[in-house]
Design a protein around this motif. Structure first.
Motif, PDB file in Angstrom:
ATOM      1  N   MET A   1       0.641  -1.060   0.200  1.00 45.18           N
ATOM      2  CA  MET A   1      -0.275  -0.032  -0.372  1.00 45.18           C
ATOM      3  C   MET A   1       0.995   1.689   0.156  1.00 45.18           C
ATOM      4  O   MET A   1       0.654   1.614  -1.123  1.00 45.18           O
ATOM      5  N   GLN A   2       1.736   1.607   1.246  1.00 43.49           N
ATOM      6  CA  GLN A   2       2.897   2.690   0.853  1.00 43.49           C
ATOM      7  C   GLN A   2       3.816   2.655  -0.571  1.00 43.49           C
ATOM      8  O   GLN A   2       3.387   3.940  -0.304  1.00 43.49           O
ATOM      9  N   ALA A   3       4.058   1.743  -1.345  1.00 40.53           N
ATOM     10  CA  ALA A   3       4.640   1.814  -2.166  1.00 40.53           C
ATOM     11  C   ALA A   3       3.770   2.239  -3.119  1.00 40.53           C
ATOM     12  O   ALA A   3       3.847   3.232  -4.150  1.00 40.53           O
ATOM     13  N   ASN A   4       2.274   1.533  -3.246  1.00 35.50           N
ATOM     14  CA  ASN A   4       1.801   2.397  -3.887  1.00 35.50           C
ATOM     15  C   ASN A   4       1.586   3.799  -4.497  1.00 35.50           C
ATOM     16  O   ASN A   4       1.297   4.783  -5.368  1.00 35.50           O
ATOM     17  N   PHE A   5       1.294   4.065  -2.561  1.00 34.19           N
ATOM     18  CA  PHE A   5       1.202   5.793  -2.789  1.00 34.19           C
ATOM     19  C   PHE A   5       2.286   6.360  -3.002  1.00 34.19           C
ATOM     20  O   PHE A   5       2.033   7.583  -3.620  1.00 34.19           O
ATOM     21  N   LYS A   6       2.883   5.651  -2.657  1.00 32.47           N
ATOM     22  CA  LYS A   6       4.585   6.557  -3.415  1.00 32.47           C
ATOM     23  C   LYS A   6       4.554   6.819  -5.162  1.00 32.47           C
ATOM     24  O   LYS A   6       4.902   7.974  -5.382  1.00 32.47           O
ATOM     25  N   GLU A  34      -8.390   7.669  -1.212  1.00 29.04           N
ATOM     26  CA  GLU A  34      -9.028   6.876  -1.907  1.00 29.04           C
ATOM     27  C   GLU A  34      -8.410   5.326  -1.345  1.00 29.04           C
ATOM     28  O   GLU A  34      -8.580   3.792  -1.115  1.00 29.04           O
ATOM     29  N   ILE A  35      -6.808   5.443  -0.942  1.00 32.02           N
ATOM     30  CA  ILE A  35      -6.150   4.145  -1.317  1.00 32.02           C
ATOM     31  C   ILE A  35      -6.045   3.473   0.529  1.00 32.02           C
ATOM     32  O   ILE A  35      -6.849   2.519   0.492  1.00 32.02           O
ATOM     33  N   SER A  36      -6.290   4.881   1.679  1.00 35.40           N
ATOM     34  CA  SER A  36      -6.433   4.119   2.823  1.00 35.40           C
ATOM     35  C   SER A  36      -7.745   3.261   3.194  1.00 35.40           C
ATOM     36  O   SER A  36      -7.980   2.343   3.486  1.00 35.40           O
ATOM     37  N   THR A  37      -9.619   3.676   1.860  1.00 33.27           N
ATOM     38  CA  THR A  37     -10.521   3.064   2.318  1.00 33.27           C
ATOM     39  C   THR A  37     -10.646   1.377   1.710  1.00 33.27           C
ATOM     40  O   THR A  37     -10.791   0.296   1.686  1.00 33.27           O
ATOM     41  N   SER A  38     -10.284   1.887  -0.117  1.00 32.91           N
ATOM     42  CA  SER A  38     -10.160   0.737  -1.054  1.00 32.91           C
ATOM     43  C   SER A  38      -9.001  -0.010  -0.960  1.00 32.91           C
ATOM     44  O   SER A  38      -9.265  -1.195  -1.782  1.00 32.91           O
ATOM     45  N   GLY A  39      -7.871  -0.096  -0.713  1.00 29.92           N
ATOM     46  CA  GLY A  39      -6.810  -0.590  -0.884  1.00 29.92           C
ATOM     47  C   GLY A  39      -5.805   0.429  -2.314  1.00 29.92           C
ATOM     48  O   GLY A  39      -4.747  -0.168  -2.752  1.00 29.92           O
ATOM     49  N   THR A  40      -7.029   0.606  -3.490  1.00 33.17           N
ATOM     50  CA  THR A  40      -6.391   0.899  -4.980  1.00 33.17           C
ATOM     51  C   THR A  40      -6.535   2.800  -4.798  1.00 33.17           C
ATOM     52  O   THR A  40      -7.396   3.654  -3.967  1.00 33.17           O
ATOM     53  N   TYR A  41      -6.359   2.754  -6.118  1.00 35.04           N
ATOM     54  CA  TYR A  41      -7.774   4.300  -6.312  1.00 35.04           C
ATOM     55  C   TYR A  41      -7.269   4.383  -7.815  1.00 35.04           C
ATOM     56  O   TYR A  41      -7.445   3.576  -8.639  1.00 35.04           O
TER      57      TYR A  41
END
Ligand code: HEM
Ligand code: HEM
Lengths: 354, 354
Positions: A1-6, A34-41
């Motif tokens: 998740m963190q990596a995704n956000f970065k 969005e990521i913190s609720t659904s895991g993606t965006y």
């Protein structure tokens, strides 16, 4: 998740920066939530469009990148049935072909739910015959067998267009026959040798890669078929020529009256030249856009200059950029590039049907 | 000094190992003493011979390495006058040419005292003429000017063999004219096109690289000219074809009646084929050994197999190994290698005359 956000942040910053918009912080905040609720965006359409163009611009192996900014992006992320997706694919093919004035197009499907099993939307089947010989495209042997196992009816010809194999989520893959009339093919003839036509060689007019993963801002789109137009050597120096593909050089050399047991008479080089001439001539006669390797090399060098002007470093894979014919006569041969892989980009996927 | 000794040990171990001799410890002890008294050490003739062969075997950019073990090594380390060295160089040329049955040879001179300024022992001069045009080999413009400044008499022809420039220790470099009769050249004609002969193209028969440093066991030999025979594309696809060399493709294409303003008719590819045919045919007719790129590719793949059998990893520079013509039709195109640089080897030197 963190990596995704970065990676999302990196992409959004680049997008805002290159499109000369200011203040991306609100958008970044939104993605974080969005990521913190659904895991993606979800990318906006504008972001998606620009991301696709960047993925092309970053394709180190592509000599056609001068035109990266004119890519047409079809946002098909909302489709959720095989028939809708099949319709979208047929539209892609027709829109890309455009009566021969080929358009560079990418269709982006739902990033996790859709899988296309084909390597390209249009490719020819390959068969292992009972007598041990091979018919059609040897590179497609495994996939052809897989299609037959799924119920596809083979006709054991040299140029049978394979069916489309689509999978939604974890359902069983579905097989669709692409209607003949939307797959324009070019019959090959040579401007000087009348016997060439009788070899009955042909090729399809648009290469639409469908087995690469499109990655934008940390999201991997499993199904995002894209196409440009052909460079002539792809067909004439590889698909029809390679010993492990259609292997037509000996046949052509024989018709040219060349001794195929001696290396020194350059029969392969001669046959390659004739085959390349035939491909360029036949596509031109058929009104189907194609680029020769000399013009492609010039266009790529123009791309390099424009990128330098924009203060961006061009990354490229020399061994793929340099066309496999008359290499030293092309300017690209005499340059070197950094082959670092940037994001967004296209990546290989292991064949899903294995 | 320490580094020198470490590399010496590595080489001596490899030499003893590969030549199946045991006990190198005495030899190592000897080298240690030699370095501590004199700062350097002397290879035995056998070590030198094997070291030269290894330097060739380790030449990542050389497609001709199948024959590494048949290299002839001329130990000329004791020569200490320009005339003796010039004599040895003339002998090298004659021995290598061998009436056309070319032998692979290296002559090793005193590692610190001798410098050869030429890039190859035989190369053609290049001149910038008063009207701004260039005559001869453009790559040799600077060196030609340097030779003229040293007193060499130019004849302003298209194929003037440059003189040899030798330097002993820090003395002024000396200029020697290589006698015409020991430099066999091949006049180019084409098996089918009689006009080809009238283009008055030619090339010398043996490429003898003289500007690379030979490194064995930590010692750098500044002067160690070496030769094999030509691969035809070196002359036909590069020296005579490159736009920044003799640039003969437009001339040949015109004689072939091709329109040189269009990329799509592949006039460059056509002219290249004809030029390559001419080179192979003319060398064969003249009885001078040359290898075509197809055979060279096969030979290299044989070398790869033999090395694997000997449990050694082949290192290679793909972009140099793959010949610049009909690349994908050659097996080397379809392989990949590690490009790590091993010792012994050959290295570039910045031009000494700059
Ligand atoms: C517009 C005309 C185009 C031309 C003439 C062109 C040309 C080429 C060529 C000759 C190759 C090497 C293919 C091979 O040797 O197998 C290549 C590779 C590639 N191209 Fe393009 N291209 C075009 C458009 C596109 C577009 C629209 C995209 C994506 C949006 C794209 C992305 C790529 C990628 C990802 C590769 C590497 C494929 C791989 O690794 O197998 N190209 N291109
Ligand atoms: C026997 C026949 C030989 C053939 C056919 C052959 C062929 C070639 C070719 C085609 C190249 C690339 C040249 C270029 O593109 O400029 C090359 C490079 C090279 N070869 Fe060979 N070679 C032969 C013998 C040798 C020998 C005897 C040596 C040394 C003992 C050698 C050492 C090298 C080196 C060091 C390079 C790289 C040169 C550079 O970096 O500029 N080769 N060879």
């Amino acid at each position: 998740m963190q990596a995704n956000f970065k990676r999302a942040c990196e992409f959004i910053h680049q997008y805002y920066d290159e499109s000369k918009q200011h203040e991306s912080s609100q958008r970044i905040e939104g993605i974080k939530n969005e990521i913190s609720t659904s895991g993606t965006y979800k990318l906006t359409v504008d972001e998606l469009v620009y991301g696709c163009k960047l993925a092309w611009r970053n394709s180190n192996r592509c000599i056609g990148r001068l035109f990266w900014n004119s890519l047409k992006v079809k946002d098909k992320r909302e489709l959720d049935s095989e028939t809708e997706i099949f319709e979208a694919i047929k539209s892609h093919i027709k829109y890309a072909f455009n009566e021969g004035k080929i358009r560079s197009v990418i269709s982006v499907f739902n990033h996790q739910d859709v899988k296309i099993y084909n390597q390209q939307l249009i490719r020819y089947a390959g068969y292992k015959l009972k007598d041990g010989s091979t018919k059609g495209d040897p590179e497609m042997l495994d996939f052809t067998k897989y299609c037959i196992d799924l119920g596809w009816e083979p006709s054991f010809g040299e140029f049978d267009v394979l069916p489309l194999v689509l999978q939604l989520k974890n359902k069983t893959p579905k097989v669709f026959e692409i209607p003949k009339e939307i797959i324009p093919e070019v019959n090959l003839e040579h401007p000087h040798f009348s016997w060439f036509k009788e070899l009955q060689l042909k090729w399809y007019s648009v290469p639409i890669i469908s087995n690469m993963i499109l990655e934008i801002g940390g999201i991997q789109y499993q199904a995002a078929p894209f196409n440009g137009w052909y460079m002539s050597t792809e067909i004439a120096s590889r698909n029809l020529a390679d010993r492990f593909r259609y292997n037509k050089l000996p046949l052509i050399a024989e018709h040219l009256g060349l001794n195929t047991t001696k290396n020194r008479n350059l029969w392969k080089d001669h046959a390659l030249l004739v085959l390349n001439e035939a491909v360029l001539y036949s596509f031109e006669e058929a009104g189907v856009q194609i680029v020769d390797h000399h013009s492609a090399s010039e266009q790529f060098m123009k791309f390099v200059k424009l990128e330098q002007k924009s203060k961006r470093e061009v990354t490229a894979d020399w061994s793929w950029i340099v066309p496999p014919m008359s290499a030293a006569a092309l300017e690209v041969f005499h340059h070197q590039w950094n082959n670092e892989v940037k994001s967004p980009n296209f990546f290989y996927r292991t064949p899903v049907w294995n």
